[in-house]
Motif scaffolding. Structure first.
Motif, short mmCIF file in Angstrom:
data_model
loop_
_atom_site.label_atom_id
_atom_site.label_comp_id
_atom_site.label_asym_id
_atom_site.label_seq_id
_atom_site.Cartn_x
_atom_site.Cartn_y
_atom_site.Cartn_z
N ILE A 75 46.18 37.52 44.37
CA ILE A 75 45.61 38.72 44.99
C ILE A 75 45.26 39.76 43.93
O ILE A 75 44.18 40.37 43.98
N THR A 76 46.17 39.93 42.96
CA THR A 76 45.94 40.96 41.93
C THR A 76 44.70 40.65 41.12
O THR A 76 43.88 41.55 40.85
N VAL A 77 44.54 39.36 40.76
CA VAL A 77 43.35 38.97 39.99
C VAL A 77 42.10 39.12 40.86
O VAL A 77 41.03 39.53 40.37
N LEU A 78 42.22 38.82 42.16
CA LEU A 78 41.07 38.98 43.07
C LEU A 78 40.63 40.44 43.11
O LEU A 78 39.43 40.74 43.01
N ILE A 79 41.61 41.36 43.25
CA ILE A 79 41.27 42.79 43.34
C ILE A 79 40.70 43.28 42.02
O ILE A 79 39.66 43.95 41.97
N ASN A 134 39.72 41.53 38.96
CA ASN A 134 38.63 40.87 38.23
C ASN A 134 37.46 40.50 39.12
O ASN A 134 36.31 40.67 38.74
N ASP A 135 37.77 39.93 40.33
CA ASP A 135 36.68 39.40 41.15
C ASP A 135 35.98 40.50 41.93
O ASP A 135 34.76 40.49 42.06
N LEU A 136 36.75 41.44 42.49
CA LEU A 136 36.15 42.51 43.30
C LEU A 136 35.94 43.79 42.52
O LEU A 136 35.21 44.67 42.98
N ASN A 137 36.58 43.94 41.36
CA ASN A 137 36.50 45.17 40.55
C ASN A 137 36.80 46.41 41.38
O ASN A 137 36.04 47.39 41.38
N ALA A 170 39.86 51.03 41.48
CA ALA A 170 39.83 52.47 41.72
C ALA A 170 40.59 52.84 42.99
O ALA A 170 41.29 53.85 43.04
N GLN A 171 40.42 52.00 44.03
CA GLN A 171 41.09 52.30 45.31
C GLN A 171 42.48 51.72 45.41
O GLN A 171 43.20 52.01 46.36
N ASN A 172 42.86 50.83 44.47
CA ASN A 172 44.14 50.12 44.60
C ASN A 172 45.04 50.45 43.42
O ASN A 172 44.58 50.88 42.36
N HIS A 173 46.35 50.21 43.62
CA HIS A 173 47.33 50.43 42.56
C HIS A 173 47.43 49.17 41.70
O HIS A 173 48.47 48.50 41.69
N CYS A 174 46.32 48.85 40.98
CA CYS A 174 46.28 47.58 40.26
C CYS A 174 47.42 47.45 39.26
O CYS A 174 48.06 46.40 39.19
N PRO A 181 33.56 29.54 43.37
CA PRO A 181 33.67 30.08 42.01
C PRO A 181 33.78 31.60 41.95
O PRO A 181 34.09 32.15 40.90
N SER A 182 33.54 32.29 43.07
CA SER A 182 33.64 33.75 43.02
C SER A 182 35.09 34.23 43.05
O SER A 182 35.36 35.40 42.78
N VAL A 183 36.05 33.35 43.38
CA VAL A 183 37.46 33.73 43.42
C VAL A 183 38.20 32.95 42.33
O VAL A 183 38.12 31.72 42.27
#
Lengths: 180, 180
Positions: free
Chosen positions: A133-137, A139-142, A145-149, B67-69
Protein backbone atom coordinates in the motif's frame (compact mmCIF):
# COMPACT_ATOMS: atom_id res chain seq x y z
CA UNK A 1 35.60 -46.09 53.55
CA UNK A 2 35.26 -48.17 50.46
CA UNK A 3 32.70 -45.77 48.96
CA UNK A 4 35.32 -43.06 48.57
CA UNK A 5 37.40 -45.51 46.59
CA UNK A 6 34.59 -46.20 44.15
CA UNK A 7 33.46 -42.57 43.91
CA UNK A 8 36.50 -40.36 44.59
CA UNK A 9 35.59 -36.88 45.82
CA UNK A 10 37.85 -35.06 43.34
CA UNK A 11 36.25 -34.63 39.90
CA UNK A 12 38.29 -31.91 38.20
CA UNK A 13 36.25 -31.96 34.98
CA UNK A 14 32.83 -33.28 35.83
CA UNK A 15 32.27 -31.27 39.07
CA UNK A 16 29.34 -28.80 38.72
CA UNK A 17 30.36 -25.15 39.21
CA UNK A 18 29.32 -23.72 42.58
CA UNK A 19 27.63 -20.63 41.13
CA UNK A 20 25.40 -22.58 38.73
CA UNK A 21 22.23 -24.06 40.22
CA UNK A 22 21.04 -25.54 36.95
CA UNK A 23 20.63 -29.31 37.00
CA UNK A 24 20.28 -30.83 33.56
CA UNK A 25 17.46 -33.37 33.32
CA UNK A 26 18.90 -36.41 31.54
CA UNK A 27 15.96 -37.20 29.25
CA UNK A 28 14.30 -34.77 26.82
CA UNK A 29 16.86 -32.00 27.24
CA UNK A 30 18.12 -29.52 24.68
CA UNK A 31 21.46 -27.86 24.20
CA UNK A 32 21.85 -24.29 25.48
CA UNK A 33 22.75 -21.95 22.59
CA UNK A 34 22.81 -18.15 22.80
CA UNK A 35 19.49 -16.96 21.38
CA UNK A 36 17.55 -19.90 22.81
CA UNK A 37 14.84 -19.14 25.42
CA UNK A 38 16.35 -18.56 28.85
CA UNK A 39 19.65 -17.12 27.59
CA UNK A 40 20.83 -13.51 27.44
CA UNK A 41 20.89 -13.67 23.63
CA UNK A 42 17.30 -14.90 23.66
CA UNK A 43 16.27 -12.01 25.90
CA UNK A 44 17.99 -9.48 23.62
CA UNK A 45 16.14 -10.90 20.58
CA UNK A 46 12.82 -10.66 22.47
CA UNK A 47 13.62 -7.09 23.54
CA UNK A 48 14.37 -6.09 19.93
CA UNK A 49 11.17 -7.75 18.66
CA UNK A 50 9.12 -5.98 21.32
CA UNK A 51 10.75 -2.57 20.75
CA UNK A 52 10.34 -2.61 16.96
CA UNK A 53 6.76 -3.88 17.22
CA UNK A 54 5.75 -1.23 19.78
CA UNK A 55 7.38 1.56 17.72
CA UNK A 56 5.55 0.31 14.60
CA UNK A 57 2.27 0.22 16.54
CA UNK A 58 2.73 3.73 17.97
CA UNK A 59 3.71 5.33 14.65
CA UNK A 60 0.84 3.70 12.76
CA UNK A 61 -1.70 4.51 15.49
CA UNK A 62 -0.53 8.15 15.53
CA UNK A 63 -1.86 8.63 11.96
CA UNK A 64 -5.50 9.67 11.90
CA UNK A 65 -6.47 7.86 8.70
CA UNK A 66 -5.00 4.37 9.17
CA UNK A 67 -8.43 2.73 9.86
CA UNK A 68 -9.53 3.58 6.30
CA UNK A 69 -7.09 1.00 4.88
CA UNK A 70 -7.61 -2.67 5.78
CA UNK A 71 -3.92 -3.53 5.49
CA UNK A 72 -2.97 -0.84 8.04
CA UNK A 73 -5.61 -2.10 10.52
CA UNK A 74 -4.19 -5.60 10.02
CA UNK A 75 -0.67 -4.26 10.66
CA UNK A 76 -1.81 -2.69 13.95
CA UNK A 77 -3.39 -5.99 15.03
CA UNK A 78 -0.36 -8.05 14.00
CA UNK A 79 2.27 -5.88 15.72
CA UNK A 80 0.06 -5.70 18.84
CA UNK A 81 0.06 -9.50 19.00
CA UNK A 82 3.81 -9.59 18.27
CA UNK A 83 4.60 -7.09 21.04
CA UNK A 84 2.44 -8.97 23.60
CA UNK A 85 4.04 -12.32 22.69
CA UNK A 86 7.60 -10.91 22.74
CA UNK A 87 6.99 -9.11 26.05
CA UNK A 88 5.72 -12.32 27.67
CA UNK A 89 8.72 -14.31 26.48
CA UNK A 90 11.11 -11.51 27.49
CA UNK A 91 9.69 -11.72 31.05
CA UNK A 92 10.06 -15.54 30.93
CA UNK A 93 13.69 -15.09 29.80
CA UNK A 94 14.44 -12.65 32.64
CA UNK A 95 12.99 -15.16 35.12
CA UNK A 96 15.08 -17.98 33.64
CA UNK A 97 18.24 -15.84 33.79
CA UNK A 98 17.54 -14.84 37.43
CA UNK A 99 16.98 -18.41 38.63
CA UNK A 100 19.83 -19.58 36.35
CA UNK A 101 17.87 -22.26 34.52
CA UNK A 102 17.31 -22.64 30.79
CA UNK A 103 14.13 -23.82 29.09
CA UNK A 104 15.32 -27.28 28.07
CA UNK A 105 11.98 -29.08 28.15
CA UNK A 106 10.85 -30.27 24.71
CA UNK A 107 7.21 -29.31 25.25
CA UNK A 108 8.01 -25.75 26.33
CA UNK A 109 10.36 -25.22 23.37
CA UNK A 110 7.72 -26.68 21.00
CA UNK A 111 5.13 -24.22 22.39
CA UNK A 112 7.58 -21.31 21.97
CA UNK A 113 8.41 -22.47 18.43
CA UNK A 114 4.76 -22.70 17.33
CA UNK A 115 3.99 -19.30 18.89
CA UNK A 116 7.04 -17.76 17.21
CA UNK A 117 6.03 -19.26 13.88
CA UNK A 118 2.49 -17.85 14.07
CA UNK A 119 3.37 -14.35 15.31
CA UNK A 120 6.33 -13.86 12.97
CA UNK A 121 4.30 -15.03 9.94
CA UNK A 122 1.49 -12.62 10.87
CA UNK A 123 3.94 -9.74 11.36
CA UNK A 124 5.69 -10.48 8.05
CA UNK A 125 2.42 -10.72 6.08
CA UNK A 126 1.15 -7.47 7.62
CA UNK A 127 4.45 -5.73 6.84
CA UNK A 128 4.32 -6.94 3.22
CA UNK A 129 0.70 -5.81 2.77
CA UNK A 130 1.49 -2.39 4.27
CA UNK A 131 4.58 -2.10 2.08
CA UNK A 132 2.42 -2.80 -0.97
CA UNK A 133 0.00 0.00 0.00
CA UNK A 134 2.79 2.42 0.95
CA UNK A 135 4.57 1.91 -2.37
CA UNK A 136 1.23 2.28 -4.20
CA UNK A 137 0.53 5.63 -2.50
CA UNK A 138 4.09 6.97 -2.72
CA UNK A 139 5.43 5.72 -6.07
CA UNK A 140 2.47 4.63 -8.21
CA UNK A 141 -0.10 7.32 -7.30
CA UNK A 142 2.34 10.06 -6.14
CA UNK A 143 -0.20 11.04 -3.49
CA UNK A 144 2.07 11.71 -0.50
CA UNK A 145 0.77 15.26 -0.12
CA UNK A 146 -2.57 14.03 1.25
CA UNK A 147 -1.19 11.00 3.13
CA UNK A 148 1.22 10.42 6.00
CA UNK A 149 3.68 8.60 3.74
CA UNK A 150 6.69 8.90 6.05
CA UNK A 151 4.74 7.55 9.02
CA UNK A 152 3.35 4.66 7.00
CA UNK A 153 6.85 3.88 5.75
CA UNK A 154 8.33 4.05 9.27
CA UNK A 155 5.63 1.75 10.68
CA UNK A 156 6.16 -0.73 7.83
CA UNK A 157 9.94 -0.68 8.23
CA UNK A 158 9.67 -1.23 12.00
CA UNK A 159 7.32 -4.19 11.43
CA UNK A 160 9.89 -5.69 9.04
CA UNK A 161 12.62 -5.16 11.67
CA UNK A 162 10.45 -6.88 14.27
CA UNK A 163 10.02 -9.85 11.92
CA UNK A 164 13.76 -9.83 11.25
CA UNK A 165 14.44 -10.08 15.00
CA UNK A 166 11.78 -12.79 15.41
CA UNK A 167 13.22 -15.08 12.73
CA UNK A 168 16.35 -16.18 14.66
CA UNK A 169 14.20 -17.14 17.67
CA UNK A 170 11.95 -19.26 15.49
CA UNK A 171 14.76 -20.87 13.49
CA UNK A 172 16.80 -21.67 16.64
CA UNK A 173 13.80 -23.21 18.43
CA UNK A 174 12.77 -25.18 15.33
CA UNK A 175 16.33 -26.39 14.73
CA UNK A 176 16.81 -27.49 18.36
CA UNK A 177 13.45 -29.33 18.26
CA UNK A 178 14.45 -31.20 15.09
CA UNK A 179 17.95 -32.05 16.35
CA UNK A 180 16.78 -33.21 19.81
CA UNK B 1 33.92 -73.07 2.59
CA UNK B 2 34.29 -71.38 5.90
CA UNK B 3 33.19 -68.02 4.44
CA UNK B 4 29.66 -69.25 3.94
CA UNK B 5 29.51 -70.12 7.62
CA UNK B 6 30.47 -66.60 8.64
CA UNK B 7 28.33 -64.84 6.02
CA UNK B 8 25.42 -67.15 5.18
CA UNK B 9 23.91 -66.51 1.77
CA UNK B 10 20.33 -66.34 3.07
CA UNK B 11 19.42 -62.88 4.44
CA UNK B 12 15.62 -62.88 4.55
CA UNK B 13 15.39 -59.36 6.03
CA UNK B 14 18.55 -57.53 5.11
CA UNK B 15 18.79 -58.66 1.46
CA UNK B 16 18.42 -55.74 -0.98
CA UNK B 17 15.39 -56.10 -3.29
CA UNK B 18 16.34 -57.04 -6.83
CA UNK B 19 14.34 -54.25 -8.46
CA UNK B 20 15.91 -51.49 -6.34
CA UNK B 21 19.27 -50.20 -7.55
CA UNK B 22 19.59 -47.66 -4.73
CA UNK B 23 22.71 -48.06 -2.61
CA UNK B 24 22.62 -46.06 0.61
CA UNK B 25 25.85 -44.23 1.30
CA UNK B 26 26.70 -44.94 4.95
CA UNK B 27 27.88 -41.47 5.98
CA UNK B 28 25.95 -38.18 5.53
CA UNK B 29 22.70 -39.83 4.54
CA UNK B 30 19.15 -38.71 5.30
CA UNK B 31 15.98 -40.66 5.90
CA UNK B 32 13.56 -41.01 2.97
CA UNK B 33 10.20 -39.46 3.90
CA UNK B 34 7.35 -38.86 1.44
CA UNK B 35 7.60 -35.23 0.37
CA UNK B 36 11.39 -35.20 0.45
CA UNK B 37 13.21 -34.58 -2.86
CA UNK B 38 13.36 -37.72 -4.96
CA UNK B 39 10.08 -39.19 -3.72
CA UNK B 40 6.66 -39.29 -5.39
CA UNK B 41 5.24 -37.03 -2.64
CA UNK B 42 8.03 -34.54 -3.29
CA UNK B 43 7.25 -34.54 -7.00
CA UNK B 44 3.52 -33.97 -6.33
CA UNK B 45 4.36 -30.99 -4.08
CA UNK B 46 6.62 -29.53 -6.81
CA UNK B 47 3.91 -30.08 -9.41
CA UNK B 48 1.33 -28.26 -7.25
CA UNK B 49 3.73 -25.36 -6.60
CA UNK B 50 4.50 -25.06 -10.31
CA UNK B 51 0.82 -25.26 -11.38
CA UNK B 52 -0.42 -22.65 -8.89
CA UNK B 53 2.51 -20.32 -9.70
CA UNK B 54 1.98 -20.58 -13.46
CA UNK B 55 -1.81 -19.99 -13.12
CA UNK B 56 -1.12 -16.95 -10.92
CA UNK B 57 1.40 -15.65 -13.46
CA UNK B 58 -0.97 -16.16 -16.42
CA UNK B 59 -4.00 -14.56 -14.74
CA UNK B 60 -2.01 -11.54 -13.55
CA UNK B 61 -0.26 -11.10 -16.92
CA UNK B 62 -3.63 -11.26 -18.72
CA UNK B 63 -4.72 -7.97 -17.08
CA UNK B 64 -3.66 -4.96 -19.09
CA UNK B 65 -3.03 -2.61 -16.14
CA UNK B 66 -0.94 -4.73 -13.79
CA UNK B 67 2.33 -2.85 -14.58
CA UNK B 68 0.89 0.34 -13.07
CA UNK B 69 1.02 -1.20 -9.56
CA UNK B 70 4.46 -2.09 -8.14
CA UNK B 71 3.09 -4.92 -5.98
CA UNK B 72 1.56 -6.65 -9.01
CA UNK B 73 4.83 -6.38 -10.96
CA UNK B 74 6.60 -7.88 -7.93
CA UNK B 75 4.01 -10.71 -7.84
CA UNK B 76 4.68 -11.52 -11.50
CA UNK B 77 8.43 -11.62 -10.82
CA UNK B 78 8.06 -13.75 -7.68
CA UNK B 79 5.73 -16.37 -9.17
CA UNK B 80 7.94 -16.55 -12.28
CA UNK B 81 10.90 -17.41 -10.07
CA UNK B 82 8.78 -19.85 -8.06
CA UNK B 83 7.55 -21.64 -11.18
CA UNK B 84 11.08 -21.93 -12.63
CA UNK B 85 12.47 -23.28 -9.33
CA UNK B 86 9.59 -25.75 -8.85
CA UNK B 87 9.83 -26.94 -12.47
CA UNK B 88 13.57 -27.58 -12.11
CA UNK B 89 13.10 -29.58 -8.92
CA UNK B 90 10.13 -31.47 -10.41
CA UNK B 91 12.41 -32.58 -13.26
CA UNK B 92 15.08 -33.54 -10.70
CA UNK B 93 12.44 -35.55 -8.79
CA UNK B 94 11.33 -37.37 -11.97
CA UNK B 95 14.96 -38.25 -12.71
CA UNK B 96 15.45 -39.53 -9.13
CA UNK B 97 12.26 -41.63 -9.33
CA UNK B 98 13.28 -43.09 -12.72
CA UNK B 99 16.77 -44.11 -11.58
CA UNK B 100 15.29 -45.13 -8.18
CA UNK B 101 17.65 -43.07 -6.05
CA UNK B 102 16.76 -40.46 -3.45
CA UNK B 103 18.60 -37.20 -2.77
CA UNK B 104 20.21 -38.19 0.52
CA UNK B 105 23.34 -36.05 0.27
CA UNK B 106 23.48 -33.34 2.94
CA UNK B 107 24.84 -30.67 0.55
CA UNK B 108 22.13 -31.24 -2.06
CA UNK B 109 19.36 -31.12 0.55
CA UNK B 110 20.90 -27.96 2.05
CA UNK B 111 20.90 -26.32 -1.40
CA UNK B 112 17.26 -27.36 -1.96
CA UNK B 113 16.33 -26.07 1.50
CA UNK B 114 17.94 -22.64 0.98
CA UNK B 115 16.34 -22.32 -2.46
CA UNK B 116 12.95 -23.32 -1.08
CA UNK B 117 13.29 -20.81 1.76
CA UNK B 118 14.12 -17.95 -0.61
CA UNK B 119 11.49 -18.68 -3.28
CA UNK B 120 8.66 -19.41 -0.81
CA UNK B 121 9.43 -16.24 1.20
CA UNK B 122 9.39 -14.17 -2.01
CA UNK B 123 6.11 -15.76 -3.18
CA UNK B 124 4.49 -15.23 0.24
CA UNK B 125 5.57 -11.59 0.49
CA UNK B 126 4.35 -10.89 -3.06
CA UNK B 127 1.02 -12.57 -2.33
CA UNK B 128 0.60 -10.50 0.87
CA UNK B 129 1.43 -7.25 -0.93
CA UNK B 130 -1.02 -8.07 -3.75
CA UNK B 131 -3.68 -9.04 -1.22
CA UNK B 132 -3.22 -5.65 0.48
CA UNK B 133 -3.75 -3.83 -2.84
CA UNK B 134 -6.65 -6.07 -3.89
CA UNK B 135 -8.48 -5.51 -0.59
CA UNK B 136 -7.75 -1.76 -0.87
CA UNK B 137 -9.30 -1.58 -4.35
CA UNK B 138 -12.24 -3.89 -3.62
CA UNK B 139 -13.26 -3.11 -0.03
CA UNK B 140 -11.76 0.25 0.95
CA UNK B 141 -12.13 2.17 -2.32
CA UNK B 142 -15.03 0.14 -3.85
CA UNK B 143 -13.45 0.67 -7.26
CA UNK B 144 -13.96 -2.76 -8.85
CA UNK B 145 -15.87 -1.29 -11.79
CA UNK B 146 -12.68 0.20 -13.29
CA UNK B 147 -10.34 -2.61 -12.20
CA UNK B 148 -9.98 -6.35 -12.87
CA UNK B 149 -10.76 -7.20 -9.25
CA UNK B 150 -11.62 -10.86 -9.83
CA UNK B 151 -8.43 -11.48 -11.83
CA UNK B 152 -6.28 -9.73 -9.20
CA UNK B 153 -7.97 -11.82 -6.51
CA UNK B 154 -7.47 -15.07 -8.46
CA UNK B 155 -3.79 -14.33 -9.07
CA UNK B 156 -3.28 -13.49 -5.39
CA UNK B 157 -5.11 -16.63 -4.22
CA UNK B 158 -3.07 -18.83 -6.59
CA UNK B 159 0.17 -17.27 -5.29
CA UNK B 160 -0.93 -18.08 -1.73
CA UNK B 161 -1.72 -21.67 -2.80
CA UNK B 162 1.72 -21.94 -4.39
CA UNK B 163 3.31 -20.77 -1.12
CA UNK B 164 1.12 -23.22 0.78
CA UNK B 165 2.42 -26.09 -1.38
CA UNK B 166 6.01 -24.85 -1.05
CA UNK B 167 5.98 -24.77 2.78
CA UNK B 168 5.97 -28.58 3.32
CA UNK B 169 8.98 -28.95 1.00
CA UNK B 170 10.91 -26.31 2.92
CA UNK B 171 9.92 -27.58 6.39
CA UNK B 172 10.72 -31.22 5.50
CA UNK B 173 14.13 -30.33 4.04
CA UNK B 174 14.96 -28.04 6.98
CA UNK B 175 13.79 -30.64 9.52
CA UNK B 176 15.81 -33.44 7.89
CA UNK B 177 18.90 -31.19 7.79
CA UNK B 178 18.58 -30.40 11.51
CA UNK B 179 17.92 -34.01 12.52
CA UNK B 180 20.75 -35.46 10.38
Amino acid sequence: MSMSMVHPSVHPIEAPPLTDHAIAIPRHTLKDTQGMPGTLGGFLLRFLQFSFAIVSLSVMASTSDFPSVTAFRYLVAAVSLQSLWSLSLAVADIYAILVRRGYRNIRVVRLFSIGDGITSTLTFSAACASAGITVLIGNDLNDCAQNHCSRFETATAMAFMSWFAASPSFILNFWSLASK
